[in-house]
Design an enzyme around this catalytic site. Structure first.
Site, PDB file in Angstrom:
ATOM      1  N   ASP A  96     -49.252 -50.309  16.737  1.00  0.00           N
ATOM      2  CA  ASP A  96     -49.058 -51.539  16.165  1.00  0.00           C
ATOM      3  C   ASP A  96     -47.695 -52.082  16.529  1.00  0.00           C
ATOM      4  O   ASP A  96     -47.545 -53.255  16.922  1.00  0.00           O
ATOM      5  CB  ASP A  96     -48.863 -51.340  14.617  1.00  0.00           C
ATOM      6  CG  ASP A  96     -48.007 -50.204  14.078  1.00  0.00           C
ATOM      7  OD1 ASP A  96     -47.370 -49.537  14.928  1.00  0.00           O
ATOM      8  OD2 ASP A  96     -48.213 -49.806  12.595  1.00  0.00           O
ATOM      9  N   ASP A  99     -40.711 -49.595  17.957  1.00  0.00           N
ATOM     10  CA  ASP A  99     -39.416 -50.158  17.302  1.00  0.00           C
ATOM     11  C   ASP A  99     -38.406 -49.210  18.142  1.00  0.00           C
ATOM     12  O   ASP A  99     -37.826 -49.550  19.266  1.00  0.00           O
ATOM     13  CB  ASP A  99     -39.369 -49.523  15.879  1.00  0.00           C
ATOM     14  CG  ASP A  99     -38.158 -49.973  15.089  1.00  0.00           C
ATOM     15  OD1 ASP A  99     -37.406 -50.524  15.643  1.00  0.00           O
ATOM     16  OD2 ASP A  99     -38.289 -49.332  14.061  1.00  0.00           O
ATOM     17  N   VAL A 150     -41.138 -55.613   9.275  1.00  0.00           N
ATOM     18  CA  VAL A 150     -42.381 -56.609   8.939  1.00  0.00           C
ATOM     19  C   VAL A 150     -43.563 -55.727   8.347  1.00  0.00           C
ATOM     20  O   VAL A 150     -43.424 -54.333   8.609  1.00  0.00           O
ATOM     21  CB  VAL A 150     -42.979 -57.119  10.563  1.00  0.00           C
ATOM     22  CG1 VAL A 150     -41.836 -58.137  10.878  1.00  0.00           C
ATOM     23  CG2 VAL A 150     -43.076 -56.098  11.421  1.00  0.00           C
ATOM     24  N   ASP A 156     -47.182 -51.029   7.319  1.00  0.00           N
ATOM     25  CA  ASP A 156     -47.018 -51.032   5.768  1.00  0.00           C
ATOM     26  C   ASP A 156     -45.379 -50.606   5.322  1.00  0.00           C
ATOM     27  O   ASP A 156     -44.645 -50.444   6.070  1.00  0.00           O
ATOM     28  CB  ASP A 156     -47.964 -49.601   5.637  1.00  0.00           C
ATOM     29  CG  ASP A 156     -46.901 -48.389   6.387  1.00  0.00           C
ATOM     30  OD1 ASP A 156     -46.627 -48.383   7.243  1.00  0.00           O
ATOM     31  OD2 ASP A 156     -46.522 -47.457   5.487  1.00  0.00           O
ATOM     32  N   ARG A 162     -51.261 -52.922   4.308  1.00  0.00           N
ATOM     33  CA  ARG A 162     -51.844 -52.985   5.767  1.00  0.00           C
ATOM     34  C   ARG A 162     -52.894 -54.025   5.829  1.00  0.00           C
ATOM     35  O   ARG A 162     -53.308 -54.152   7.102  1.00  0.00           O
ATOM     36  CB  ARG A 162     -52.417 -51.557   6.055  1.00  0.00           C
ATOM     37  CG  ARG A 162     -51.272 -50.182   6.177  1.00  0.00           C
ATOM     38  CD  ARG A 162     -51.880 -49.102   6.656  1.00  0.00           C
ATOM     39  NE  ARG A 162     -51.116 -47.828   6.483  1.00  0.00           N
ATOM     40  CZ  ARG A 162     -50.139 -47.481   7.130  1.00  0.00           C
ATOM     41  NH1 ARG A 162     -49.971 -48.036   8.365  1.00  0.00           N
ATOM     42  NH2 ARG A 162     -49.721 -46.331   6.838  1.00  0.00           N
TER      43      ARG A 162
HETATM   44  P1  IMP Z   1     -40.484 -45.991  16.698  1.00  0.00           P
HETATM   45  O1  IMP Z   1     -40.701 -44.556  16.838  1.00  0.00           O
HETATM   46  O2  IMP Z   1     -39.212 -46.206  16.048  1.00  0.00           O
HETATM   47  O3  IMP Z   1     -40.841 -46.937  17.880  1.00  0.00           O
HETATM   48  O4  IMP Z   1     -41.461 -46.411  15.613  1.00  0.00           O
HETATM   49  C1  IMP Z   1     -43.104 -46.625  15.560  1.00  0.00           C
HETATM   50  C2  IMP Z   1     -43.608 -46.483  14.279  1.00  0.00           C
HETATM   51  O5  IMP Z   1     -42.617 -46.833  13.047  1.00  0.00           O
HETATM   52  C3  IMP Z   1     -44.610 -47.699  14.379  1.00  0.00           C
HETATM   53  O6  IMP Z   1     -45.825 -47.031  14.911  1.00  0.00           O
HETATM   54  C4  IMP Z   1     -44.969 -47.972  12.863  1.00  0.00           C
HETATM   55  O7  IMP Z   1     -45.583 -47.305  12.249  1.00  0.00           O
HETATM   56  C5  IMP Z   1     -43.308 -47.837  12.464  1.00  0.00           C
HETATM   57  N1  IMP Z   1     -42.567 -49.144  12.372  1.00  0.00           N
HETATM   58  C6  IMP Z   1     -41.524 -49.531  13.224  1.00  0.00           C
HETATM   59  N2  IMP Z   1     -41.188 -50.833  12.673  1.00  0.00           N
HETATM   60  C7  IMP Z   1     -41.990 -51.140  11.661  1.00  0.00           C
HETATM   61  C8  IMP Z   1     -41.916 -52.190  10.892  1.00  0.00           C
HETATM   62  O8  IMP Z   1     -41.206 -53.261  10.962  1.00  0.00           O
HETATM   63  N3  IMP Z   1     -42.832 -52.193   9.902  1.00  0.00           N
HETATM   64  C9  IMP Z   1     -43.597 -51.224   9.476  1.00  0.00           C
HETATM   65  N4  IMP Z   1     -43.804 -50.185  10.431  1.00  0.00           N
HETATM   66  C10 IMP Z   1     -42.861 -50.120  11.437  1.00  0.00           C
HETATM   67 MG    MG Z   2     -47.484 -46.525  13.696  1.00  0.00          MG
END
Ligand code: IMP
Ligand code: MG
Length: 185
Positions: A96, A99, A150, A156, A162
């Site tokens: 999705d 980040d 977001v 979520d 969702r």
């Molecule tokens: P990362 O490991 O920090 O890149 O995060 C990835 C996961 O964190 C994504 O697959 C999302 O499930 C969750 N995530 C990151 N940013 C958001 C947000 O703004 N809203 C909701 N879920 C997020």
């Molecule tokens: Mg995710």
């Protein structure tokens, strides 16, 4: 809600654009590529994306966890593995949002080590490029966004919201509502 980031129409446009590129990429494959949705957030996006990938393909899912409320915890745990043996297959990991990059970097490393696929391609609807904690570049991204939390269309807070057809920036009311609902169970 503070504002809508992507309407369903805008999401569909991105699905079409990326979906058609992926169809072209794998058009002459002997074996169908395996599209792997990262649960639960990528389910709506994967579902819409594959309708534009007009070639034989396999759908599978993997589940990892790292998020706690609105903050990434930095450690990723595998909750559910894929059901296909993806050794020597072309795989497309569908998220999705990327980040910090920690989850995707973990997944790419995980697949490389465990399955040695023929190729790995990464796709996400949203890219919070400015928030990377580890270097990671997506092969296909629907939309780059700034560092805001977001929700909607798979994304979520406390496992809620969702199920909207659009992605939005929540206001304090939305967050409070989630807190209140989730406190009941
Ligand atoms: P990362 O490991 O920090 O890149 O995060 C990835 C996961 O964190 C994504 O697959 C999302 O499930 C969750 N995530 C990151 N940013 C958001 C947000 O703004 N809203 C909701 N879920 C997020
Ligand atoms: Mg995710």
């Amino acid at each position: 809600m503070k504002k809508i980031i992507l309407t369903y129409e805008e999401i569909s446009k991105r699905c079409k654009l990326i979906g058609e590129q992926l169809a072209t990429r794998y058009r002459f494959n002997d074996t169908p590529p395996v599209f792997i949705g990262v649960m639960k957030g990528a389910i709506p996006f994967l579902t819409d994306l594959v309708t534009y990938v007009d070639i034989p393909l396999i759908i599978d899912y993997i589940q990892v966890g790292s998020f706690n409320g609105t903050e990434s915890t930095g450690t990723v745990v595998l909750k559910k593995d894929v059901t296909q043996d993806v050794r020597n297959r072309d795989i497309v990991i569908v998220e999705d949002i990327v980040d910090s990059g920690i989850s995707m970097a973990f997944l790419v490393d995980y697949f490389q080590r465990k399955y040695q696929p023929k190729s790995i391609v990464t796709v996400a609807l949203l890219d919070k490029k400015c928030n990377r904690k580890v270097p990671f570049e997506l092969d296909y991204a629907g939309e780059e966004i700034e560092n805001v939390f977001v929700m909607g269309y798979g994304l979520d807070y406390k496992d809620l919201y969702r199920n909207t057809r659009y992605v939005f920036v929540p206001d304090e009311e939305d967050i409070k509502k989630c807190e209140e609902i989730s406190s009941r169970y």
